[in-house]
Write a protein that holds these residues in place. Structure first.
Motif, PDB file in Angstrom:
ATOM      1  N   HIS A 108      53.199  32.796  45.469  1.00 45.90           N
ATOM      2  CA  HIS A 108      53.148  32.247  45.983  1.00 45.90           C
ATOM      3  C   HIS A 108      52.297  30.755  45.728  1.00 45.90           C
ATOM      4  CE1 HIS A 108      50.562  31.194  49.423  1.00 45.90           C
ATOM      5  NE2 HIS A 108      51.380  32.535  49.116  1.00 45.90           N
ATOM      6  N   THR A 109      52.503  29.783  45.363  1.00 47.83           N
ATOM      7  CA  THR A 109      51.681  28.858  44.446  1.00 47.83           C
ATOM      8  C   THR A 109      50.987  28.422  45.349  1.00 47.83           C
ATOM      9  OG1 THR A 109      53.089  26.828  45.438  1.00 47.83           O
ATOM     10  CG2 THR A 109      53.055  27.682  43.181  1.00 47.83           C
ATOM     11  N   LYS A 110      49.525  27.624  45.084  1.00 46.43           N
ATOM     12  CA  LYS A 110      48.184  28.036  46.781  1.00 46.43           C
ATOM     13  C   LYS A 110      47.954  29.488  46.987  1.00 46.43           C
ATOM     14  CE  LYS A 110      50.131  22.909  46.549  1.00 46.43           C
ATOM     15  NZ  LYS A 110      49.632  22.690  45.563  1.00 46.43           N
ATOM     16  N   CYS A 111      47.813  30.182  46.564  1.00 44.59           N
ATOM     17  CA  CYS A 111      47.456  31.893  47.217  1.00 44.59           C
ATOM     18  C   CYS A 111      45.713  31.745  47.357  1.00 44.59           C
ATOM     19  CB  CYS A 111      47.809  32.753  46.413  1.00 44.59           C
ATOM     20  SG  CYS A 111      47.410  33.776  47.090  1.00 44.59           S
ATOM     21  N   GLY A 112      45.772  31.896  48.307  1.00 48.30           N
ATOM     22  CA  GLY A 112      44.424  32.181  48.648  1.00 48.30           C
ATOM     23  C   GLY A 112      43.534  33.090  48.060  1.00 48.30           C
ATOM     24  N   ALA A 113      44.220  33.899  48.751  1.00 40.39           N
ATOM     25  CA  ALA A 113      43.697  35.082  47.745  1.00 40.39           C
ATOM     26  C   ALA A 113      43.654  35.353  45.965  1.00 40.39           C
ATOM     27  CB  ALA A 113      44.233  36.727  48.440  1.00 40.39           C
ATOM     28  N   VAL A 114      44.508  34.658  45.366  1.00 44.34           N
ATOM     29  CA  VAL A 114      44.220  34.743  44.287  1.00 44.34           C
ATOM     30  C   VAL A 114      43.471  33.821  43.861  1.00 44.34           C
ATOM     31  CG1 VAL A 114      45.320  34.027  42.634  1.00 44.34           C
ATOM     32  CG2 VAL A 114      46.903  35.393  43.317  1.00 44.34           C
ATOM     33  N   MET A 115      43.328  32.397  44.379  1.00 42.10           N
ATOM     34  CA  MET A 115      41.731  31.813  44.429  1.00 42.10           C
ATOM     35  C   MET A 115      40.918  32.772  44.402  1.00 42.10           C
ATOM     36  SD  MET A 115      40.622  28.601  43.116  1.00 42.10           S
ATOM     37  CE  MET A 115      42.419  27.605  42.890  1.00 42.10           C
ATOM     38  N   GLY A 116      40.473  33.579  45.979  1.00 43.34           N
ATOM     39  CA  GLY A 116      39.619  33.739  45.705  1.00 43.34           C
ATOM     40  C   GLY A 116      39.225  34.570  44.788  1.00 43.34           C
ATOM     41  N   ALA A 117      39.913  35.937  44.230  1.00 39.05           N
ATOM     42  CA  ALA A 117      39.912  36.594  43.407  1.00 39.05           C
ATOM     43  C   ALA A 117      39.272  35.693  42.400  1.00 39.05           C
ATOM     44  CB  ALA A 117      40.761  37.286  43.091  1.00 39.05           C
ATOM     45  N   THR A 118      39.798  34.734  41.863  1.00 37.23           N
ATOM     46  CA  THR A 118      39.202  33.793  41.154  1.00 37.23           C
ATOM     47  C   THR A 118      37.884  33.303  40.289  1.00 37.23           C
ATOM     48  OG1 THR A 118      41.649  33.616  40.239  1.00 37.23           O
ATOM     49  CG2 THR A 118      39.873  32.008  39.287  1.00 37.23           C
ATOM     50  N   GLN A 119      37.408  32.729  41.660  1.00 33.55           N
ATOM     51  CA  GLN A 119      36.800  32.283  42.004  1.00 33.55           C
ATOM     52  C   GLN A 119      35.584  33.627  42.066  1.00 33.55           C
ATOM     53  OE1 GLN A 119      36.943  30.251  45.901  1.00 33.55           O
ATOM     54  NE2 GLN A 119      37.090  28.435  44.508  1.00 33.55           N
ATOM     55  N   THR A 120      35.351  34.795  42.878  1.00 34.48           N
ATOM     56  CA  THR A 120      34.631  35.881  42.590  1.00 34.48           C
ATOM     57  C   THR A 120      34.425  36.559  41.408  1.00 34.48           C
ATOM     58  OG1 THR A 120      35.486  36.439  45.348  1.00 34.48           O
ATOM     59  CG2 THR A 120      34.228  38.233  43.040  1.00 34.48           C
ATOM     60  N   MET A 121      35.567  36.181  40.613  1.00 34.03           N
ATOM     61  CA  MET A 121      35.393  36.576  39.377  1.00 34.03           C
ATOM     62  C   MET A 121      34.375  35.905  37.904  1.00 34.03           C
ATOM     63  SD  MET A 121      36.565  36.192  35.492  1.00 34.03           S
ATOM     64  CE  MET A 121      38.130  35.432  35.713  1.00 34.03           C
ATOM     65  N   LEU A 122      35.167  34.229  38.254  1.00 31.61           N
ATOM     66  CA  LEU A 122      34.037  33.590  38.125  1.00 31.61           C
ATOM     67  C   LEU A 122      32.052  33.796  38.033  1.00 31.61           C
ATOM     68  CD1 LEU A 122      35.907  30.733  37.394  1.00 31.61           C
ATOM     69  CD2 LEU A 122      35.711  32.373  35.704  1.00 31.61           C
ATOM     70  N   ALA A 123      32.439  33.824  39.221  1.00 30.39           N
ATOM     71  CA  ALA A 123      30.898  34.386  40.089  1.00 30.39           C
ATOM     72  C   ALA A 123      29.957  35.344  39.561  1.00 30.39           C
ATOM     73  CB  ALA A 123      30.663  33.988  41.441  1.00 30.39           C
ATOM     74  N   SER A 124      31.356  36.544  39.193  1.00 33.47           N
ATOM     75  CA  SER A 124      30.435  37.553  39.184  1.00 33.47           C
ATOM     76  C   SER A 124      29.873  37.905  37.448  1.00 33.47           C
ATOM     77  CB  SER A 124      31.153  38.661  38.881  1.00 33.47           C
ATOM     78  OG  SER A 124      31.019  40.048  38.139  1.00 33.47           O
ATOM     79  N   LYS A 125      30.938  36.760  36.053  1.00 27.25           N
ATOM     80  CA  LYS A 125      30.412  36.838  35.180  1.00 27.25           C
ATOM     81  C   LYS A 125      29.467  35.663  34.764  1.00 27.25           C
ATOM     82  CE  LYS A 125      34.700  37.355  32.316  1.00 27.25           C
ATOM     83  NZ  LYS A 125      36.043  36.217  31.482  1.00 27.25           N
ATOM     84  N   LYS A 126      28.816  34.437  35.991  1.00 34.81           N
ATOM     85  CA  LYS A 126      27.358  34.133  35.729  1.00 34.81           C
ATOM     86  C   LYS A 126      26.952  35.109  36.417  1.00 34.81           C
ATOM     87  CE  LYS A 126      29.628  29.432  36.048  1.00 34.81           C
ATOM     88  NZ  LYS A 126      29.884  28.215  37.092  1.00 34.81           N
ATOM     89  N   ALA A 127      26.832  35.783  37.025  1.00 34.76           N
ATOM     90  CA  ALA A 127      25.858  36.547  37.059  1.00 34.76           C
ATOM     91  C   ALA A 127      25.402  38.204  36.491  1.00 34.76           C
ATOM     92  CB  ALA A 127      25.831  36.870  38.874  1.00 34.76           C
ATOM     93  N   GLY A 128      26.353  37.668  35.412  1.00 35.67           N
ATOM     94  CA  GLY A 128      26.280  39.047  34.286  1.00 35.67           C
ATOM     95  C   GLY A 128      26.960  40.241  35.403  1.00 35.67           C
ATOM     96  N   GLY A 129      27.879  39.843  35.785  1.00 37.81           N
ATOM     97  CA  GLY A 129      28.756  41.047  36.283  1.00 37.81           C
ATOM     98  C   GLY A 129      27.762  42.009  37.547  1.00 37.81           C
TER      99      GLY A 129
END
Length: 284
Positions: free
Chosen positions: A185-206
């Protein structure tokens, strides 16, 4: 609105699992589901399956009528093939979209007793998200006994040993259902959370957090979905755009993992006995 339509060849092309042979005879019709206030839009938001037909107007979408032996679907009734099962789900969603859906108002104590006495015989297994805005039985205007519902945050299938896979095996095995739907479904909080976690991990060098909660692990399981979505969008860094695309990627991912993890389901799909479909519900 209809946002996309996917075929089994589209899905196979996305898979790098080495399991493309599993997808023989799969019909992966990606159809969008949307609650809308006007009956006139019903044709625009529900896409017919390639193997079935749909009503042509809201007037052709009467409330569900029952020819079941006990007025509700039980194990005393005949099994339903995958094409008819999918058509029934689409008909139910069309009632929901048009505002005509209220089948549950006809469910009474006699129906409950029939289910208790004669057992269940669902037409489909649906893997959906636990989001409180996406209640599966209501979206498909279904009665108790119609749908074998499995829900978790993000409609995830990231572990072979999880209860989701075993439960689907039970539904298409002993219970005899012929259709599986993976429903995002659209506006999925779990998918958004996973997206934010992945992007934050990239910024932190993994670097990963020292202590992970169970939720952290769930979101980490969605990381491959988010990474693929970002790659398909050619490297955009917008969390909103990545998450929106990842919702559809996650449906494909769920179908793929279900078939990889489960030999019994894979065999039934390959033989044509069971079909697997993907769908996205629009929260608007």
């Amino acid at each position: 609105k209809i946002r996309s339509h996917f075929s089994s060849s589209d899905y196979s092309a996305q898979s790098d699992s080495g399991c493309v042979g599993c997808f023989v005879n799969i019909v992966n019709a990606m159809f969008s589901l949307c609650k809308n206030s006007t009956a006139e839009t019903a044709e625009e938001v529900v896409t017919p399956a390639p193997t079935g037909t749909m009503p042509t107007s809201a007037a052709d979408m009467p409330r569900q009528t029952s020819d079941y032996m006990h007025g509700v679907r039980t194990a005393r009734d005949e099994r339903v093939g995958p094409e008819r099962a999918l058509a029934k789900l689409q008909e139910g969603n069309a009632r929901f979209v048009s505002g005509a859906g209220n089948t549950r108002a006809n469910f009474d104590a006699e129906h409950r007793q029939a289910l208790a006495a004669h057992g269940q015989n669902p037409i489909a297994a649906i893997i959906g998200c636990a989001d409180s805005r996406a209640p599966i039985e209501i979206l498909f205007d279904a009665l108790p006994g119609d749908i074998f519902t499995l829900r978790n945050a993000g409609n995830t299938l990231s572990h072979a040993e999880g209860s989701m896979v075993g439960s689907v095996e039970y539904c298409v095995g002993p219970l005899g259902a012929k259709l599986i739907v993976v429903l995002g479904h659209t506006k999925c909080g779990a998918v958004m959370g996973a997206t934010q976690t992945m992007l934050a991990s990239k910024k932190a060098g993994g670097a990963a957090a020292e202590k992970q909660t169970t939720l952290d692990k769930l979101l980490a399981g969605l990381a491959p979905v988010v990474q693929q979505a970002q790659a398909e969008l050619k490297g955009t860094e917008s969390a909103e755009e990545i998450a929106a695309h990842a919702i559809e990627v996650n449906v494909f991912f769920g179908i793929e993992k279900l078939l990889i993890y489960s030999e019994p389901i894979r065999a039934k799909v390959k033989s044509g006995e069971v079909q697997v479909h993907g769908a996205v519900y629009d929260i608007v």
